[in-house]
Design a protein around this motif. Structure first.
Motif, PDB file in Angstrom:
ATOM      1  N   CYS A 197       0.674  -1.281   0.003  1.00 57.61           N
ATOM      2  CA  CYS A 197       0.106   0.120   0.026  1.00 57.61           C
ATOM      3  C   CYS A 197       0.968   1.379  -0.136  1.00 57.61           C
ATOM      4  N   LEU A 198       2.133   1.172   0.416  1.00 55.61           N
ATOM      5  CA  LEU A 198       3.076   2.325   0.263  1.00 55.61           C
ATOM      6  C   LEU A 198       3.102   2.762  -1.046  1.00 55.61           C
ATOM      7  N   PRO A 199       3.331   4.248  -1.363  1.00 54.17           N
ATOM      8  CA  PRO A 199       3.510   4.638  -2.553  1.00 54.17           C
ATOM      9  C   PRO A 199       5.010   3.826  -3.055  1.00 54.17           C
ATOM     10  N   ALA A 200       5.006   4.034  -4.435  1.00 55.17           N
ATOM     11  CA  ALA A 200       6.410   3.481  -4.975  1.00 55.17           C
ATOM     12  C   ALA A 200       7.257   4.579  -4.774  1.00 55.17           C
ATOM     13  N   GLY A 201       8.330   3.949  -4.345  1.00 56.39           N
ATOM     14  CA  GLY A 201       9.650   4.534  -4.080  1.00 56.39           C
ATOM     15  C   GLY A 201       9.789   4.852  -2.570  1.00 56.39           C
ATOM     16  N   ALA A 202       8.757   4.157  -1.973  1.00 56.04           N
ATOM     17  CA  ALA A 202       8.797   4.843  -0.285  1.00 56.04           C
ATOM     18  C   ALA A 202      10.006   3.848   0.399  1.00 56.04           C
ATOM     19  N   MET A 203       9.959   4.248   1.817  1.00 53.51           N
ATOM     20  CA  MET A 203      10.992   3.971   2.608  1.00 53.51           C
ATOM     21  C   MET A 203      10.562   3.304   3.834  1.00 53.51           C
ATOM     22  N   VAL A 204      10.771   2.245   4.537  1.00 48.41           N
ATOM     23  CA  VAL A 204      10.282   1.648   5.726  1.00 48.41           C
ATOM     24  C   VAL A 204      11.233   1.819   6.769  1.00 48.41           C
ATOM     25  N   ILE A 205      11.131   2.363   7.982  1.00 44.86           N
ATOM     26  CA  ILE A 205      11.990   2.365   9.077  1.00 44.86           C
ATOM     27  C   ILE A 205      11.266   1.586  10.272  1.00 44.86           C
ATOM     28  N   ASN A 206      11.745   0.613  10.747  1.00 45.17           N
ATOM     29  CA  ASN A 206      11.284  -0.243  11.865  1.00 45.17           C
ATOM     30  C   ASN A 206      12.102  -0.216  13.011  1.00 45.17           C
ATOM     31  N   ALA A 207      11.456   0.424  14.010  1.00 45.93           N
ATOM     32  CA  ALA A 207      12.508   0.485  15.304  1.00 45.93           C
ATOM     33  C   ALA A 207      11.438   0.173  16.544  1.00 45.93           C
ATOM     34  N   GLY A 208      10.313  -0.346  16.119  1.00 47.94           N
ATOM     35  CA  GLY A 208       9.362  -1.018  17.010  1.00 47.94           C
ATOM     36  C   GLY A 208      10.041  -2.327  17.542  1.00 47.94           C
ATOM     37  N   ARG A 209       9.053  -3.230  16.742  1.00 43.60           N
ATOM     38  CA  ARG A 209       9.641  -4.825  17.277  1.00 43.60           C
ATOM     39  C   ARG A 209       9.794  -5.714  16.068  1.00 43.60           C
ATOM     40  N   GLY A 210      10.558  -6.536  15.900  1.00 42.91           N
ATOM     41  CA  GLY A 210      10.674  -7.295  14.728  1.00 42.91           C
ATOM     42  C   GLY A 210       9.683  -8.125  14.345  1.00 42.91           C
ATOM     43  N   ASP A 211       8.759  -8.306  14.911  1.00 36.27           N
ATOM     44  CA  ASP A 211       7.833  -9.234  14.590  1.00 36.27           C
ATOM     45  C   ASP A 211       6.546  -8.599  13.853  1.00 36.27           C
ATOM     46  N   LEU A 212       6.622  -7.475  13.847  1.00 36.11           N
ATOM     47  CA  LEU A 212       5.468  -6.487  13.435  1.00 36.11           C
ATOM     48  C   LEU A 212       5.920  -6.542  11.595  1.00 36.11           C
ATOM     49  N   LEU A 213       6.783  -6.821  11.171  1.00 32.45           N
ATOM     50  CA  LEU A 213       7.223  -6.701   9.809  1.00 32.45           C
ATOM     51  C   LEU A 213       7.529  -8.085   8.979  1.00 32.45           C
ATOM     52  N   ASP A 214       6.855  -8.544   8.231  1.00 31.99           N
ATOM     53  CA  ASP A 214       7.029  -9.568   7.385  1.00 31.99           C
ATOM     54  C   ASP A 214       8.470  -9.179   6.438  1.00 31.99           C
ATOM     55  N   GLU A 215       9.622  -9.919   7.089  1.00 32.67           N
ATOM     56  CA  GLU A 215      10.966  -9.446   6.331  1.00 32.67           C
ATOM     57  C   GLU A 215      11.140 -10.010   4.946  1.00 32.67           C
ATOM     58  N   ASN A 216      10.498 -11.174   4.491  1.00 36.66           N
ATOM     59  CA  ASN A 216      10.412 -11.608   3.248  1.00 36.66           C
ATOM     60  C   ASN A 216       9.501 -10.899   2.352  1.00 36.66           C
ATOM     61  N   ALA A 217       8.429 -10.322   2.776  1.00 40.88           N
ATOM     62  CA  ALA A 217       7.683  -9.521   1.806  1.00 40.88           C
ATOM     63  C   ALA A 217       8.434  -7.906   1.921  1.00 40.88           C
ATOM     64  N   LEU A 218       9.136  -7.728   2.577  1.00 37.96           N
ATOM     65  CA  LEU A 218       9.732  -6.325   2.434  1.00 37.96           C
ATOM     66  C   LEU A 218      10.901  -6.466   1.426  1.00 37.96           C
ATOM     67  N   LEU A 219      11.682  -7.583   1.441  1.00 33.02           N
ATOM     68  CA  LEU A 219      12.663  -8.077   0.710  1.00 33.02           C
ATOM     69  C   LEU A 219      12.187  -8.048  -0.696  1.00 33.02           C
TER      70      LEU A 219
END
Length: 294
Positions: A197-219
């Protein structure tokens, strides 16, 4: 220990090494207690976490649900978290992530400047720390929005909440900064569908908890070019396994869970004040609501 003893001169402060009568212990101040510790403390009245995250304590089978847990509301972490997020946002605004990749490729190419007011930053999590992050970004001149489970109003910050609000905020965030705790509701929140859903060319910063983010989907989204960059401080498994692709990905910046480290003096002052309140029969600050997970 010297700081605690100085802050609580009327209370005996013990370590596990000096503990001889566990049945007399009423309060525990901890971050990573050994397994089974709480089961041997029948007089336990409260546990104080040396951090803002309490997910590991909530999973402890030896800690009765009737014993309250208190988390640090700040402990010096809010300013550090704001600095960490600002670092990532500024890197995005000034194209530093692109210049690093150009350097590796031997490319000399100037990019057009971008003003802070042209960058939309979404902050996931609007508690004490998230609010401080959002306010710092507003002061820097960015367009800031914030998402929380329930409505939260903050000057200069566009407020979103709930499932519908999350999708809308994501779609309007050039940089997404996540400072949410780990709870049953937030685990897996940033899955492939939501990251897309993020716009094309966006950036993600995760400094909360690791289990919030699907790392494979991010990659996958970084590989496809839909996402431009990621700055990650927390991971599903820590330390990050040596075979993780995140280590070497050209669009990823990693740090070893250092975005906001508890500062001893601030933490001791807050915990000591809470202990004194409990001793006086008053309510302490930062009590964790177990059903929410924070």
């Amino acid at each position: 220990m010297p700081l605690l003893r100085a802050a609580l001169p009327a209370m005996p402060v013990l370590t596990l090494d000096t503990l001889q009568q566990p049945e007399q212990i009423r309060y525990v101040i901890t971050w990573g207690p050994p397994p089974g510790l709480f089961a041997g403390l029948p007089a336990l009245q409260a546990v104080f976490a040396l951090g803002a995250g309490v997910d590991k304590l909530l999973l402890r089978p030896d800690l009765p649900a009737t014993v309250p847990i208190y988390r640090l509301l700040d402990g010096g972490m809010a300013q550090q978290m704001a600095e960490y997020v600002r670092l990532g946002v500024l890197s995005y605004q000034r194209h530093m992530d692109i210049y690093r990749r150009q350097q590796a490729a031997g490319v000399w190419k100037m990019l057009p400047p971008r003003l802070p007011a042209e960058v939309r930053v979404g902050v996931l999590g609007m508690g004490e720390i998230g609010s401080a992050v959002a306010q710092a970004l507003v002061a820097d001149g960015y367009q800031v929005s914030g998402w929380s489970r329930t409505p939260r109003q903050l000057a200069g910050v566009a407020s979103y909440h709930g499932e519908a609000g999350l999708g809308e905020m994501l779609a309007n965030s050039d940089v997404l900064a996540c400072v949410l705790p780990s709870t049953p509701q937030t685990q897996g929140l940033l899955d492939a569908e939501r990251l897309a859903c993020l716009p094309a060319g966006a950036m993600v910063i995760n400094a909360g908890r690791g289990d919030l983010l699907d790392e494979n989907a991010l990659l996958a989204l970084l590989d496809s070019g839909h996402l431009r960059a990621a700055q990650l401080d927390v991971f599903a498994m820590e330390p990050l396994p040596a075979n993780s692709r995140l280590w070497q990905h050209p669009s990823v910046t990693l740090t070893p869970h250092i975005a906001a480290i508890t500062l001893r003096q601030q933490a001791v002052s807050q915990i000591a004040a809470n202990l004194q309140r409990l001793q006086a029969g008053l309510a302490a600050e930062g009590r964790v609501l177990r059903e929410r997970g924070y």
